[in-house]
Design a protein around this motif. Sequence first.
Motif, PDB file in Angstrom:
ATOM      1  N   LEU A   1       0.834  -1.208   0.000  1.00 29.67           N
ATOM      2  CA  LEU A   1       0.000   0.000   0.000  1.00 29.67           C
ATOM      3  C   LEU A   1       0.871   1.261   0.000  1.00 29.67           C
ATOM      4  O   LEU A   1       0.533   2.257  -0.649  1.00 29.67           O
ATOM      5  CB  LEU A   1      -0.932  -0.004   1.216  1.00 29.67           C
ATOM      6  CG  LEU A   1      -1.970  -1.123   1.238  1.00 29.67           C
ATOM      7  CD1 LEU A   1      -2.790  -1.062   2.530  1.00 29.67           C
ATOM      8  CD2 LEU A   1      -2.898  -1.037   0.029  1.00 29.67           C
ATOM      9  N   ARG A   2       1.985   1.196   0.715  1.00 25.76           N
ATOM     10  CA  ARG A   2       2.895   2.341   0.735  1.00 25.76           C
ATOM     11  C   ARG A   2       3.463   2.597  -0.660  1.00 25.76           C
ATOM     12  O   ARG A   2       3.593   3.752  -1.093  1.00 25.76           O
ATOM     13  CB  ARG A   2       4.023   2.077   1.730  1.00 25.76           C
ATOM     14  CG  ARG A   2       5.050   3.202   1.858  1.00 25.76           C
ATOM     15  CD  ARG A   2       5.940   2.963   3.072  1.00 25.76           C
ATOM     16  NE  ARG A   2       7.120   3.821   3.038  1.00 25.76           N
ATOM     17  CZ  ARG A   2       8.323   3.429   2.624  1.00 25.76           C
ATOM     18  NH1 ARG A   2       8.498   2.188   2.210  1.00 25.76           N
ATOM     19  NH2 ARG A   2       9.336   4.257   2.617  1.00 25.76           N
ATOM     20  N   LEU A   3       3.787   1.524  -1.366  1.00 23.27           N
ATOM     21  CA  LEU A   3       4.293   1.680  -2.727  1.00 23.27           C
ATOM     22  C   LEU A   3       3.211   2.234  -3.641  1.00 23.27           C
ATOM     23  O   LEU A   3       3.474   3.131  -4.460  1.00 23.27           O
ATOM     24  CB  LEU A   3       4.789   0.329  -3.257  1.00 23.27           C
ATOM     25  CG  LEU A   3       5.218   0.261  -4.730  1.00 23.27           C
ATOM     26  CD1 LEU A   3       6.243   1.338  -5.052  1.00 23.27           C
ATOM     27  CD2 LEU A   3       5.762  -1.111  -5.061  1.00 23.27           C
ATOM     28  N   GLU A   4       1.992   1.741  -3.505  1.00 23.50           N
ATOM     29  CA  GLU A   4       0.894   2.239  -4.331  1.00 23.50           C
ATOM     30  C   GLU A   4       0.624   3.711  -4.044  1.00 23.50           C
ATOM     31  O   GLU A   4       0.365   4.498  -4.962  1.00 23.50           O
ATOM     32  CB  GLU A   4      -0.348   1.387  -4.092  1.00 23.50           C
ATOM     33  CG  GLU A   4      -0.195  -0.028  -4.654  1.00 23.50           C
ATOM     34  CD  GLU A   4      -1.318  -0.961  -4.268  1.00 23.50           C
ATOM     35  OE1 GLU A   4      -2.264  -0.491  -3.583  1.00 23.50           O
ATOM     36  OE2 GLU A   4      -1.275  -2.139  -4.642  1.00 23.50           O
ATOM     37  N   ASP A   5       0.703   4.089  -2.780  1.00 22.99           N
ATOM     38  CA  ASP A   5       0.534   5.506  -2.430  1.00 22.99           C
ATOM     39  C   ASP A   5       1.644   6.356  -3.056  1.00 22.99           C
ATOM     40  O   ASP A   5       1.402   7.473  -3.528  1.00 22.99           O
ATOM     41  CB  ASP A   5       0.553   5.684  -0.906  1.00 22.99           C
ATOM     42  CG  ASP A   5      -0.703   5.157  -0.240  1.00 22.99           C
ATOM     43  OD1 ASP A   5      -1.704   4.901  -0.948  1.00 22.99           O
ATOM     44  OD2 ASP A   5      -0.687   4.983   0.984  1.00 22.99           O
TER      45      ASP A   5
ATOM     46  N   SER B   1      15.102 -13.421  -4.300  1.00 18.77           N
ATOM     47  CA  SER B   1      13.682 -13.450  -3.919  1.00 18.77           C
ATOM     48  C   SER B   1      13.435 -12.817  -2.558  1.00 18.77           C
ATOM     49  O   SER B   1      12.567 -13.253  -1.800  1.00 18.77           O
ATOM     50  CB  SER B   1      13.133 -14.880  -3.949  1.00 18.77           C
ATOM     51  OG  SER B   1      13.052 -15.360  -5.273  1.00 18.77           O
ATOM     52  N   ALA B   2      14.199 -11.764  -2.221  1.00 18.35           N
ATOM     53  CA  ALA B   2      13.967 -11.001  -0.991  1.00 18.35           C
ATOM     54  C   ALA B   2      12.925  -9.928  -1.289  1.00 18.35           C
ATOM     55  O   ALA B   2      13.234  -8.735  -1.393  1.00 18.35           O
ATOM     56  CB  ALA B   2      15.270 -10.390  -0.495  1.00 18.35           C
ATOM     57  N   LEU B   3      11.668 -10.356  -1.438  1.00 16.71           N
ATOM     58  CA  LEU B   3      10.650  -9.462  -1.974  1.00 16.71           C
ATOM     59  C   LEU B   3      10.192  -8.402  -0.975  1.00 16.71           C
ATOM     60  O   LEU B   3       9.871  -7.280  -1.373  1.00 16.71           O
ATOM     61  CB  LEU B   3       9.449 -10.285  -2.454  1.00 16.71           C
ATOM     62  CG  LEU B   3       9.761 -11.229  -3.620  1.00 16.71           C
ATOM     63  CD1 LEU B   3       8.513 -12.006  -4.017  1.00 16.71           C
ATOM     64  CD2 LEU B   3      10.300 -10.458  -4.813  1.00 16.71           C
ATOM     65  N   ALA B   4      10.140  -8.734   0.301  1.00 14.51           N
ATOM     66  CA  ALA B   4       9.679  -7.739   1.274  1.00 14.51           C
ATOM     67  C   ALA B   4      10.620  -6.533   1.342  1.00 14.51           C
ATOM     68  O   ALA B   4      10.173  -5.390   1.201  1.00 14.51           O
ATOM     69  CB  ALA B   4       9.493  -8.382   2.643  1.00 14.51           C
ATOM     70  N   PRO B   5      11.920  -6.737   1.554  1.00 16.97           N
ATOM     71  CA  PRO B   5      12.805  -5.551   1.552  1.00 16.97           C
ATOM     72  C   PRO B   5      12.851  -4.854   0.207  1.00 16.97           C
ATOM     73  O   PRO B   5      12.987  -3.625   0.143  1.00 16.97           O
ATOM     74  CB  PRO B   5      14.171  -6.121   1.950  1.00 16.97           C
ATOM     75  CG  PRO B   5      14.087  -7.588   1.699  1.00 16.97           C
ATOM     76  CD  PRO B   5      12.662  -7.965   1.918  1.00 16.97           C
ATOM     77  N   LEU B   6      12.742  -5.620  -0.877  1.00 16.76           N
ATOM     78  CA  LEU B   6      12.760  -5.012  -2.206  1.00 16.76           C
ATOM     79  C   LEU B   6      11.564  -4.079  -2.382  1.00 16.76           C
ATOM     80  O   LEU B   6      11.721  -2.913  -2.785  1.00 16.76           O
ATOM     81  CB  LEU B   6      12.736  -6.106  -3.272  1.00 16.76           C
ATOM     82  CG  LEU B   6      12.572  -5.645  -4.731  1.00 16.76           C
ATOM     83  CD1 LEU B   6      13.738  -4.776  -5.154  1.00 16.76           C
ATOM     84  CD2 LEU B   6      12.441  -6.853  -5.658  1.00 16.76           C
ATOM     85  N   LEU B   7      10.372  -4.565  -2.095  1.00 18.36           N
ATOM     86  CA  LEU B   7       9.169  -3.742  -2.259  1.00 18.36           C
ATOM     87  C   LEU B   7       9.164  -2.583  -1.281  1.00 18.36           C
ATOM     88  O   LEU B   7       8.677  -1.494  -1.598  1.00 18.36           O
ATOM     89  CB  LEU B   7       7.925  -4.609  -2.080  1.00 18.36           C
ATOM     90  CG  LEU B   7       7.686  -5.598  -3.241  1.00 18.36           C
ATOM     91  CD1 LEU B   7       6.733  -6.707  -2.815  1.00 18.36           C
ATOM     92  CD2 LEU B   7       7.128  -4.869  -4.456  1.00 18.36           C
ATOM     93  N   GLY B   8       9.728  -2.800  -0.102  1.00 20.09           N
ATOM     94  CA  GLY B   8       9.799  -1.717   0.872  1.00 20.09           C
ATOM     95  C   GLY B   8      10.718  -0.590   0.449  1.00 20.09           C
ATOM     96  O   GLY B   8      10.529   0.567   0.836  1.00 20.09           O
ATOM     97  N   ALA B   9      11.726  -0.909  -0.366  1.00 25.49           N
ATOM     98  CA  ALA B   9      12.695   0.104  -0.795  1.00 25.49           C
ATOM     99  C   ALA B   9      12.237   0.886  -2.017  1.00 25.49           C
ATOM    100  O   ALA B   9      12.798   1.945  -2.313  1.00 25.49           O
ATOM    101  CB  ALA B   9      14.039  -0.566  -1.091  1.00 25.49           C
ATOM    102  N   PHE B  10      11.242   0.378  -2.745  1.00 31.98           N
ATOM    103  CA  PHE B  10      10.865   1.008  -4.006  1.00 31.98           C
ATOM    104  C   PHE B  10      10.378   2.457  -3.879  1.00 31.98           C
ATOM    105  O   PHE B  10      10.727   3.286  -4.734  1.00 31.98           O
ATOM    106  CB  PHE B  10       9.826   0.171  -4.733  1.00 31.98           C
ATOM    107  CG  PHE B  10      10.416  -0.852  -5.665  1.00 31.98           C
ATOM    108  CD1 PHE B  10      11.367  -0.489  -6.613  1.00 31.98           C
ATOM    109  CD2 PHE B  10      10.042  -2.178  -5.592  1.00 31.98           C
ATOM    110  CE1 PHE B  10      11.927  -1.425  -7.463  1.00 31.98           C
ATOM    111  CE2 PHE B  10      10.594  -3.129  -6.434  1.00 31.98           C
ATOM    112  CZ  PHE B  10      11.535  -2.756  -7.368  1.00 31.98           C
TER     113      PHE B  10
END
Length: 458
Positions: free
Chosen positions: A158-162, A193-202
């Motif tokens: 949601l943070r990334l979408e925002d 495949s470290a998707l959580a930190p990856l998406l959190g950094a975007f």
Amino acid sequence: MGQITRSRRAQIQREATALRMRGQRDGWPAEQIVTAIRSACPEVLPLEAWRLALGWSRAQTVTKVGDLYLADGLRPTALSEAMLCRYEHGQDRPGPEYTVMLARAYGARPDQLGLQIHAQRCCAASPTPLSDDEREDPMRRRTLITAAGLSVPLHLLLRLEDALAVPVESGRPAALAEIQQRLQVARGQFDVSALAPLLGAFPALLSAALDTAKRVDTPAGWATLASCYNLATDALNKVGRKDTALRTADRGVLYAQRSEDAVAQGASARAMGMMLRTSGRHDAATKVVERAADTLAVMGLRKAPHLGTYLRLMCTSAYTASQAGDRQQAFTRLADAERAAERLTALTGKTDAELFVKMYGVNLNYALGDAGAAVRAGQELRPDMYKTPERRGRYHTDMARAWWQWGKPEETAYALLAAHKEAPSEVRDRPKIRQIATDLTTMHPRVSGVRELATALT
């Protein structure tokens, strides 16, 4: 809902299972499977349709909701199968807390579950008194939620979408070399495949890359920004956020055009084609991908970046054709990719591209419904041929899909166990793969490997 006979209930279960299996095979999103179930079985209400679309029993849903409470550090839920049955049949309505928890478990919005009014109560201040259960701990009412079955917290998504709507503050100006370094780190996270930190950094990466591209206003700056959006598209698509991935793919195309770089434009066209394909728009996907490939071909395909991008476009075109049922076009494009990979190997001395293309032999046959051919294609390869955990995990999950399509539960279970060992996120965070694991535990609990798989995923 009116009274449904036992025989009709059994028929609904069979029809829903058949539709879910078809949707899984054809790459439907969960919402499309729900729509198909409700169309075929109009007496089924949305809440039940979502459970059937996921292939869960009521006992599994109750367990998953309980697991969400435990993951939040809260007391186990009092939700029971009987309560859920009443909710599904419209005989009772879940309160605000269970509305949120069911939405969390199913990876859906409350309104998609037919619980619009209750969703408003749980998300806004309401004069309606809270129950004792809801009042006991404000943490029980929090709405930062985790997508169904995933290890990626929904608040990161949601943070990334925002951030796509309102970019975060980029902070100090960054040099282009720094952005490229951060992009390389992000690619490294994707490769393991470290998707959580990856998406959190975007959010921060995309904002900083946009600020830098505007400031330096060079082809390299815009191409780097497009690459950031392409990587975001791949990650979002992997965890099933199709709508958001389509938005990032569109941004990637826009910024690649500003770069006037054919390789950047080709890479962004691949990402856009992939997302058009997943939404069922095969003709549009083919046009986008083929146009970019033609541009590269006209340039002669004499450089490694051109060849690498071209072969990926051909693989994307081949997979699109296979999902549209066009076997001849699919394997024609795969042959084009194979020739480009051979040229790239001759140019660089590396065989990575040829191995990448060979995996599409599994994918194309799977999409065309030929599970035996898909398995045979995969058995010609070995996971240790692939350098990154993500690629090795994908090898095993691709084989698991083929084995499952062929009706081989034991082989499917061991393929998923191997994928989980290489890259747990490839099983946990990809909804379609997670669904196969769920189906295995539901339909074949005594098959060798299934219990170990269930343990690995809890």
